[in-house]
Design a protein around this motif. Structure first.
Motif, short mmCIF file in Angstrom:
data_model
loop_
_atom_site.label_atom_id
_atom_site.label_comp_id
_atom_site.label_asym_id
_atom_site.label_seq_id
_atom_site.Cartn_x
_atom_site.Cartn_y
_atom_site.Cartn_z
N LEU A 158 1.40 -53.19 23.99
CA LEU A 158 1.90 -52.51 25.14
C LEU A 158 1.66 -51.12 24.77
N LEU A 159 1.93 -50.24 23.45
CA LEU A 159 1.33 -48.68 23.04
C LEU A 159 -0.05 -48.67 22.02
N VAL A 160 -0.73 -48.20 21.85
CA VAL A 160 -1.51 -47.79 21.11
C VAL A 160 -1.39 -45.86 21.08
N SER A 161 -0.23 -45.36 19.39
CA SER A 161 -0.31 -44.12 19.75
C SER A 161 -0.95 -43.67 18.30
N ARG A 162 -1.53 -42.13 18.39
CA ARG A 162 -2.32 -41.75 17.26
C ARG A 162 -2.11 -40.38 16.67
N ASN A 163 -2.03 -39.87 15.87
CA ASN A 163 -2.14 -38.49 15.09
C ASN A 163 -2.40 -37.99 13.71
N VAL A 164 -3.31 -36.85 13.97
CA VAL A 164 -3.93 -36.56 12.66
C VAL A 164 -2.33 -35.59 11.63
N PHE A 165 -2.50 -35.78 10.27
CA PHE A 165 -1.39 -35.19 9.80
C PHE A 165 -2.36 -34.77 8.18
N PRO A 166 -1.31 -33.90 8.12
CA PRO A 166 -2.25 -33.64 6.53
C PRO A 166 -2.17 -34.83 5.02
N ALA A 167 -3.13 -35.55 5.16
CA ALA A 167 -2.93 -36.13 4.36
C ALA A 167 -2.57 -36.42 2.67
N THR A 168 -1.17 -35.13 2.33
CA THR A 168 -0.72 -35.41 1.15
C THR A 168 0.44 -35.68 1.21
N GLY A 169 1.30 -35.99 -0.20
CA GLY A 169 2.57 -35.82 -0.46
C GLY A 169 2.35 -37.57 0.64
N ARG A 170 3.90 -37.36 1.09
CA ARG A 170 4.20 -38.40 1.45
C ARG A 170 3.52 -39.07 2.80
N ASN A 171 2.54 -38.33 3.29
CA ASN A 171 1.45 -37.95 4.23
C ASN A 171 0.67 -38.49 3.86
N ALA A 172 0.14 -39.46 2.09
CA ALA A 172 -0.83 -39.51 1.75
C ALA A 172 -1.01 -41.09 1.55
N PRO A 173 -2.34 -41.43 2.20
CA PRO A 173 -2.61 -43.57 2.47
C PRO A 173 -2.09 -43.56 1.14
N VAL A 174 -2.31 -45.30 1.04
CA VAL A 174 -2.33 -46.02 0.25
C VAL A 174 -3.91 -46.72 0.39
N GLN A 175 -4.69 -46.39 -0.83
CA GLN A 175 -5.60 -47.41 -0.64
C GLN A 175 -5.47 -48.71 -1.47
N ILE A 176 -5.52 -49.63 -0.68
CA ILE A 176 -6.30 -51.27 -1.22
C ILE A 176 -7.63 -51.86 -1.29
N GLN A 177 -7.47 -51.14 -2.23
CA GLN A 177 -9.06 -52.21 -2.57
C GLN A 177 -9.96 -53.42 -2.36
N LYS A 178 -10.70 -53.43 -1.51
CA LYS A 178 -11.12 -54.48 -1.24
C LYS A 178 -10.61 -55.19 -2.60
N GLY A 179 -10.52 -57.06 -2.29
CA GLY A 179 -9.69 -57.44 -2.79
C GLY A 179 -8.48 -57.74 -3.38
N ILE A 224 -4.47 -50.56 -6.40
CA ILE A 224 -3.47 -50.30 -5.35
C ILE A 224 -2.94 -48.69 -5.14
N ALA A 225 -3.12 -47.61 -5.06
CA ALA A 225 -3.12 -46.56 -5.08
C ALA A 225 -3.04 -45.67 -4.45
N ILE A 226 -1.72 -44.69 -4.34
CA ILE A 226 -1.92 -43.39 -3.23
C ILE A 226 -2.87 -42.76 -3.07
N ALA A 227 -3.75 -42.19 -2.10
CA ALA A 227 -4.94 -41.98 -2.10
C ALA A 227 -5.50 -40.26 -1.47
N PRO A 228 -4.46 -39.32 -1.94
CA PRO A 228 -4.63 -37.77 -1.37
C PRO A 228 -5.83 -37.73 -0.74
N ARG A 229 -5.84 -37.09 0.51
CA ARG A 229 -7.43 -35.86 1.08
C ARG A 229 -6.94 -35.05 1.86
N ASP A 230 -7.55 -34.44 2.32
CA ASP A 230 -7.25 -33.31 3.55
C ASP A 230 -6.11 -33.44 4.39
#
Length: 303
Positions: A158-179, A224-230
């Motif tokens: 129905l919808l695809v939405s996108r936004n760019v955010f500072p990737a720190t704190g609560r907005n930092a992504p979680v990196q799930i390593q291969k496997g 599996i860890a939180i991975a901050p970036r710009d």
């Protein structure tokens, strides 16, 4: 036991708003789910910044002018607290930035709200999503495209939405390593994005075959860890109901607008219907998660 969360807030009350043109500054505060039931409300001693929460106004909105973005309307929740000012935080996935206040709307019924309503549940640029024609990068999907789902086969977006955010704190992504979860490649998702766990642990700890767990609750400090970036670009994939889709070869959730309506009043549902008008034609099961959702203390059993 109590669980402490930290989130973004404007110190303001949409029901008693400041004058237009007032500067709003983003601040971060702690709030506590006193009995760790996954709900922030007024009956169990939940607190904000050390003060007891006395009212929870789900569905308030504020309209602000954000430098570089323009005029934006944000849907969220307002906390009233004993002995302190009212505060507002988004429930629609918005990441707050310093802004100028324009106007607001407010609800008339105090309620409660799931902790999962805070923070954007999303995929990130480059994530491969399974479709009938093979894997497609999430940024290349469009409304109407067919995506493979676990329960209902190919379904149109129905919808695809996108936004760019500072990737720190609560907005930092979680990196799930291969496997780490059986994924084909490294996978980045937002902290609130829920992954489908369907091994023996789901049956042992939850009594069900499969359970949805927020990515941040799967963090183990290693694979599996939180991975901050710009900065990070987040994508929502919305269907006519909550779906389980495949990303990087493993099952996880689509966007669930019902997270802001669970436990909420009719005005909140009306606001979500306004934001997503196509949902007005959808049956009640659109507002139910595709699988049971593990709370934080339950998810800790999986690590």
């Amino acid at each position: 036991m109590p669980t402490t969360y930290n989130d973004q807030f404007f110190v303001m009350d949409p029901g008693n708003p400041p004058v237009g043109g007032t500067a709003l500054t983003v601040q971060n505060f702690d709030f506590i789910d006193q009995n760790d039931d996954g709900i922030i409300g007024t009956s169990n001693g939940d607190t904000f910044n050390g003060l007891t929460i006395t009212r929870v106004w789900v569905g308030d909105t504020i309209t602000v002018n954000i430098p570089g973005q323009g005029i934006v309307t944000i849907t969220g929740v307002t906390f009233y607290v004993s002995g302190g000012p009212a505060v507002f935080t988004p429930t629609d996935g918005t990441v707050l930035e310093d802004a100028t206040f324009i106007s607001s709307t407010f609800v008339n019924s105090s309620t409660q709200i799931p902790v999962g309503s805070f923070g954007p549940p999303c995929f990130t640029r480059g994530t491969l999503i399974a479709t009938p024609d093979g894997d497609v990068a999430v940024e290349d999907l469009c409304p109407g495209d067919m995506v493979l789902t676990l329960d209902h086969g190919p379904q149109p977006l129905l919808l695809v939405s996108r936004n760019v955010f500072p990737a720190t704190g609560r907005n930092a992504p979680v990196q799930i390593q291969k496997g780490a979860l059986g994924n084909d490649t490294d996978l980045l998702v937002s902290q609130q994005h829920r992954m489908l766990i369907g091994d023996w642990r789901a049956q042992m700890y939850f009594g069900v075959e499969q359970v949805l767990v927020a990515a941040k609750h799967l963090c183990n400090g290693d694979t599996i860890a939180i991975a901050p970036r710009d900065e990070i670009e987040y994508f929502h994939l919305l269907f006519d109901r909550h779906q389980i889709v495949w990303a990087a070869g493993i099952p996880s959730e689509s966007y669930f607008p019902g997270h802001a309506a669970n436990q909420a009043d009719q005005e909140t549902r009306a606001e979500i219907d306004r934001l997503f008008p196509d949902l007005g034609k959808i049956a009640a099961d659109a507002w139910v998660t595709a699988r049971p959702v593990a709370r934080q203390f339950e998810a800790s059993l999986l690590n």
